[in-house]
Design an enzyme around this catalytic site. Structure first.
Site, PDB file in Angstrom:
ATOM      1  N   LYS A  11     -14.101   5.032 -32.972  1.00 21.93           N
ATOM      2  CA  LYS A  11     -13.750   4.305 -31.741  1.00 21.93           C
ATOM      3  C   LYS A  11     -12.594   3.325 -31.969  1.00 21.93           C
ATOM      4  O   LYS A  11     -12.231   3.028 -33.119  1.00 21.93           O
ATOM      5  CB  LYS A  11     -14.999   3.587 -31.230  1.00 21.93           C
ATOM      6  CG  LYS A  11     -16.118   4.547 -30.794  1.00 21.93           C
ATOM      7  CD  LYS A  11     -17.291   3.780 -30.186  1.00 21.93           C
ATOM      8  CE  LYS A  11     -18.381   4.717 -29.694  1.00 21.93           C
ATOM      9  NZ  LYS A  11     -19.481   3.962 -29.037  1.00 21.93           N
ATOM     10  N   TYR A  51     -18.293   9.792 -20.583  1.00 22.93           N
ATOM     11  CA  TYR A  51     -19.489   8.940 -20.512  1.00 22.93           C
ATOM     12  C   TYR A  51     -20.154   9.000 -19.134  1.00 22.93           C
ATOM     13  O   TYR A  51     -20.890   8.082 -18.780  1.00 22.93           O
ATOM     14  CB  TYR A  51     -19.127   7.500 -20.867  1.00 22.93           C
ATOM     15  CG  TYR A  51     -18.952   7.273 -22.355  1.00 22.93           C
ATOM     16  CD1 TYR A  51     -20.040   7.374 -23.233  1.00 22.93           C
ATOM     17  CD2 TYR A  51     -17.707   6.961 -22.896  1.00 22.93           C
ATOM     18  CE1 TYR A  51     -19.892   7.161 -24.594  1.00 22.93           C
ATOM     19  CE2 TYR A  51     -17.553   6.739 -24.268  1.00 22.93           C
ATOM     20  CZ  TYR A  51     -18.649   6.849 -25.106  1.00 22.93           C
ATOM     21  OH  TYR A  51     -18.508   6.636 -26.457  1.00 22.93           O
ATOM     22  N   ASN A 114     -18.739  -0.474 -31.303  1.00 18.28           N
ATOM     23  CA  ASN A 114     -19.638  -0.167 -32.421  1.00 18.28           C
ATOM     24  C   ASN A 114     -19.123   0.945 -33.331  1.00 18.28           C
ATOM     25  O   ASN A 114     -19.895   1.684 -33.926  1.00 18.28           O
ATOM     26  CB  ASN A 114     -21.062   0.095 -31.914  1.00 18.28           C
ATOM     27  CG  ASN A 114     -21.145   1.281 -30.991  1.00 18.28           C
ATOM     28  OD1 ASN A 114     -20.132   1.914 -30.699  1.00 18.28           O
ATOM     29  ND2 ASN A 114     -22.336   1.607 -30.531  1.00 18.28           N
ATOM     30  N   HIS A 117     -19.020   7.109 -32.527  1.00 18.59           N
ATOM     31  CA  HIS A 117     -19.918   7.859 -31.641  1.00 18.59           C
ATOM     32  C   HIS A 117     -20.558   8.993 -32.429  1.00 18.59           C
ATOM     33  O   HIS A 117     -19.926   9.578 -33.306  1.00 18.59           O
ATOM     34  CB  HIS A 117     -19.100   8.449 -30.477  1.00 18.59           C
ATOM     35  CG  HIS A 117     -19.877   9.427 -29.638  1.00 18.59           C
ATOM     36  ND1 HIS A 117     -20.699   9.029 -28.626  1.00 18.59           N
ATOM     37  CD2 HIS A 117     -19.969  10.786 -29.692  1.00 18.59           C
ATOM     38  CE1 HIS A 117     -21.270  10.097 -28.076  1.00 18.59           C
ATOM     39  NE2 HIS A 117     -20.845  11.175 -28.702  1.00 18.59           N
ATOM     40  N   GLU A 128     -19.623  17.909 -25.807  1.00 20.40           N
ATOM     41  CA  GLU A 128     -18.647  16.901 -26.215  1.00 20.40           C
ATOM     42  C   GLU A 128     -17.544  17.503 -27.083  1.00 20.40           C
ATOM     43  O   GLU A 128     -16.372  17.144 -26.947  1.00 20.40           O
ATOM     44  CB  GLU A 128     -19.373  15.764 -26.948  1.00 20.40           C
ATOM     45  CG  GLU A 128     -20.275  14.978 -26.001  1.00 20.40           C
ATOM     46  CD  GLU A 128     -21.191  13.976 -26.682  1.00 20.40           C
ATOM     47  OE1 GLU A 128     -21.939  13.284 -25.967  1.00 20.40           O
ATOM     48  OE2 GLU A 128     -21.174  13.868 -27.936  1.00 20.40           O
TER      49      GLU A 128
END
Ligand code: UDP
Ligand code: MG
Length: 139
Positions: A11, A51, A114, A117, A128
């Site tokens: 990320k 998302y 964070n 993913h 995905e």
């Protein structure tokens, strides 16, 4: 039977922090093979689509804002029991709850930023992965 593929994104906070190399090393050391990989930046439309499952959640706007804030590295990973083993490697969503040595414990800044993913099911791993890598046929 558990599938052999999962999907990941490093990320924006982890890319910005210079952690791509260290994170890929941990992924390889844990026995994952990189099947496809791409560094790119998500548009708002991309992030909202990726998302979509979270669109009613209170953090959705912040999540889209964050995920479009800088480049990410997307990859399809291959290993036995890929989805579950990768979730173990990355640790809990909230880095304060992530186990020692996990990627989120080491590199995440917050529950939103964070670091990484990981798909939560074989079905989502396929969806995905195709979101990023279905434009060309793989032989
Ligand atoms: N997230 C957030 N606030 C929360 C929960 C999640 O900002 O309270 C963000 C975080 O970046 C997380 C992503 O939304 O990784 C997707 O949430 P999910 O519950 O699917 O967590 P994950 O599967 O990534 O551990
Ligand atoms: Mg999830």
């Amino acid at each position: 039977m558990a599938g052999t593929k999962t999907f990941t994104m490093i990320k924006p906070d982890a890319v910005e922090g210079g952690h791509i190399g260290a994170i890929l090393a941990k992924i390889n050391e844990a026995g994952f093979r990189i099947e496809a990989m791409q560094m790119t930046q998500l548009s708002r439309k991309d992030a909202e689509a990726f998302y979509a499952i979270h669109k009613e959640r209170p953090f959705f706007g912040e999540l889209v804002e964050y995920m479009t804030s800088g480049p990410i590295v997307a990859a399809i990973l291959e290993k036995d029991n890929a989805v579950a083993d990768f979730r173990t490697l990355i640790g809990a969503t909230n880095p304060e709850e992530a186990a020692e040595g996990t990627i989120r414990k080491l590199y995440a800044k917050s529950i939103a930023a964070n670091a990484i993913h990981g798909s939560d099911s074989d079905e989502n791993a396929q969806i995905e992965g195709n979101f990023f890598f279905a434009t060309r046929e793989r032989y």
